[in-house]
Design a protein around this motif. Structure first.
Motif, short mmCIF file in Angstrom:
data_model
loop_
_atom_site.label_atom_id
_atom_site.label_comp_id
_atom_site.label_asym_id
_atom_site.label_seq_id
_atom_site.Cartn_x
_atom_site.Cartn_y
_atom_site.Cartn_z
N LYS A 24 -50.25 8.24 -63.10
CA LYS A 24 -50.77 7.24 -62.16
C LYS A 24 -51.70 7.92 -61.16
N VAL A 25 -52.65 7.18 -60.65
CA VAL A 25 -53.46 7.63 -59.52
C VAL A 25 -52.61 7.36 -58.28
N LEU A 26 -52.44 8.36 -57.43
CA LEU A 26 -51.58 8.23 -56.26
C LEU A 26 -52.39 8.28 -54.97
N LEU A 27 -52.03 7.42 -54.04
CA LEU A 27 -52.51 7.51 -52.67
C LEU A 27 -51.25 7.71 -51.83
N ILE A 28 -51.10 8.93 -51.30
CA ILE A 28 -49.91 9.30 -50.54
C ILE A 28 -50.27 9.26 -49.05
N VAL A 29 -49.47 8.52 -48.27
CA VAL A 29 -49.82 8.24 -46.88
C VAL A 29 -48.62 8.49 -45.97
N ASN A 30 -48.85 9.18 -44.85
CA ASN A 30 -47.80 9.26 -43.83
C ASN A 30 -48.02 8.08 -42.89
N THR A 31 -46.99 7.27 -42.73
CA THR A 31 -47.13 5.99 -42.06
C THR A 31 -46.30 5.93 -40.77
N ALA A 32 -46.55 4.89 -39.98
CA ALA A 32 -45.77 4.63 -38.76
C ALA A 32 -45.90 3.16 -38.40
N SER A 33 -44.84 2.61 -37.82
CA SER A 33 -44.78 1.18 -37.52
C SER A 33 -45.33 0.79 -36.16
N LYS A 34 -45.48 1.75 -35.27
CA LYS A 34 -45.90 1.42 -33.90
C LYS A 34 -47.15 2.19 -33.50
N CYS A 35 -48.10 2.23 -34.40
CA CYS A 35 -49.32 3.02 -34.25
C CYS A 35 -50.52 2.07 -34.24
N GLY A 36 -51.60 2.51 -33.63
CA GLY A 36 -52.83 1.73 -33.66
C GLY A 36 -53.35 1.51 -35.08
N PHE A 37 -52.95 2.39 -35.99
CA PHE A 37 -53.39 2.28 -37.38
C PHE A 37 -52.41 1.48 -38.25
N THR A 38 -51.29 1.03 -37.67
CA THR A 38 -50.26 0.30 -38.43
C THR A 38 -50.85 -0.88 -39.22
N PRO A 39 -51.85 -1.62 -38.70
CA PRO A 39 -52.42 -2.70 -39.50
C PRO A 39 -52.99 -2.25 -40.85
N GLY A 115 -57.92 19.68 -44.09
CA GLY A 115 -58.72 18.76 -43.28
C GLY A 115 -60.01 19.40 -42.82
N LEU A 116 -60.56 18.82 -41.78
CA LEU A 116 -61.80 19.27 -41.20
C LEU A 116 -61.72 20.75 -40.83
N LEU A 117 -62.74 21.50 -41.17
CA LEU A 117 -62.82 22.94 -40.88
C LEU A 117 -61.66 23.73 -41.48
N GLY A 118 -61.10 23.23 -42.58
CA GLY A 118 -60.04 23.94 -43.26
C GLY A 118 -58.67 23.81 -42.62
N SER A 119 -58.54 22.94 -41.64
CA SER A 119 -57.26 22.74 -40.96
C SER A 119 -56.21 22.22 -41.93
N LYS A 120 -55.03 22.80 -41.88
CA LYS A 120 -53.93 22.36 -42.74
C LYS A 120 -53.11 21.25 -42.07
N ARG A 121 -52.99 21.32 -40.78
CA ARG A 121 -52.15 20.40 -40.03
C ARG A 121 -52.60 18.95 -40.18
N ILE A 122 -51.65 18.06 -40.33
CA ILE A 122 -51.95 16.63 -40.30
C ILE A 122 -52.03 16.24 -38.83
N LYS A 123 -53.11 15.57 -38.49
CA LYS A 123 -53.38 15.29 -37.07
C LYS A 123 -52.74 14.00 -36.56
N TRP A 124 -52.51 13.01 -37.45
CA TRP A 124 -51.97 11.74 -36.97
C TRP A 124 -51.44 10.91 -38.13
N ASN A 125 -50.82 9.78 -37.79
CA ASN A 125 -50.31 8.82 -38.78
C ASN A 125 -51.46 8.27 -39.63
N PHE A 126 -51.10 7.88 -40.82
CA PHE A 126 -52.03 7.26 -41.77
C PHE A 126 -53.10 8.22 -42.28
N THR A 127 -52.76 9.52 -42.35
CA THR A 127 -53.57 10.46 -43.12
C THR A 127 -53.24 10.16 -44.58
N LYS A 128 -54.26 10.15 -45.42
CA LYS A 128 -54.09 9.73 -46.81
C LYS A 128 -54.55 10.85 -47.75
#
Length: 159
Positions: A24-39, A115-128
């Motif tokens: 399957k093609v996967l889209l893996i997302v870290n999510t959150a229910s009370k975030c500006g990106f929740t929609p 991520g940007l500039l080779g950063s490994k860290r996830i910066k926020w919710n809804f990184t995909k």
């Protein structure tokens, strides 16, 4: 370690591995229910409904590491997602994506798609993260990338 060897636990407590999603093609997302990106749950669900029959799986991993925006229990999260956004794609147990207790799946995703500039860290919710049907991690998308912005990349992979 290949992507399919990762042990994961569904929101209902059922243990599995990503082997269940092989081919399957996967889209893996870290999510959150009370975030500006929740929609974005709405856009993710629309993508899932539109392309699931063609081989897309969206895997949601709730995370409370960013501004305490996922405070609820796994049951609370599932109920919220179903009631507010009609989510039918798989949700997993709340997990950490950064730091010493980071889920090994997210460690691999971050290493293979920095991520940007080779950063490994996830910066926020809804990184995909987009993974092709052979399990190759192809791309990381910022939280600001709307699900509809990713659709063309998914469609290419679905053939």
């Amino acid at each position: 370690m290949g992507i399919y060897q990762h042990n994961v636990t569904l929101n209902n407590g059922q243990a599995t591995t990503l082997e269940a999603y092989k081919g399957k093609v996967l889209l893996i997302v870290n999510t959150a229910s009370k975030c500006g990106f929740t929609p974005q749950y709405e856009g993710l669900e629309a993508l899932y409904k539109k392309h699931k029959e063609s081989g897309l799986e969206i895997l949601g991993f709730p995370c409370d590491q960013f501004g305490h925006q996922e405070p609820g229990s796994d049951d609370d999260i599932a109920q919220f997602c179903t009631m507010n956004f009609g989510v039918t794609f798989p949700l997993f147990k709340k997990t950490e994506v950064n730091g010493p207790n980071a889920n090994p799946l997210f460690v691999e995703l971050k290493n293979k798609a920095p991520g940007l500039l080779g950063s490994k860290r996830i910066k926020w919710n809804f990184t995909k993260f987009l993974v092709n049907a052979e399990g190759k991690v192809l791309k990381r998308y910022a939280p600001t990338a709307k699900p509809s912005d990713i659709e063309k990349d998914i469609v290419k992979l679905l053939g």
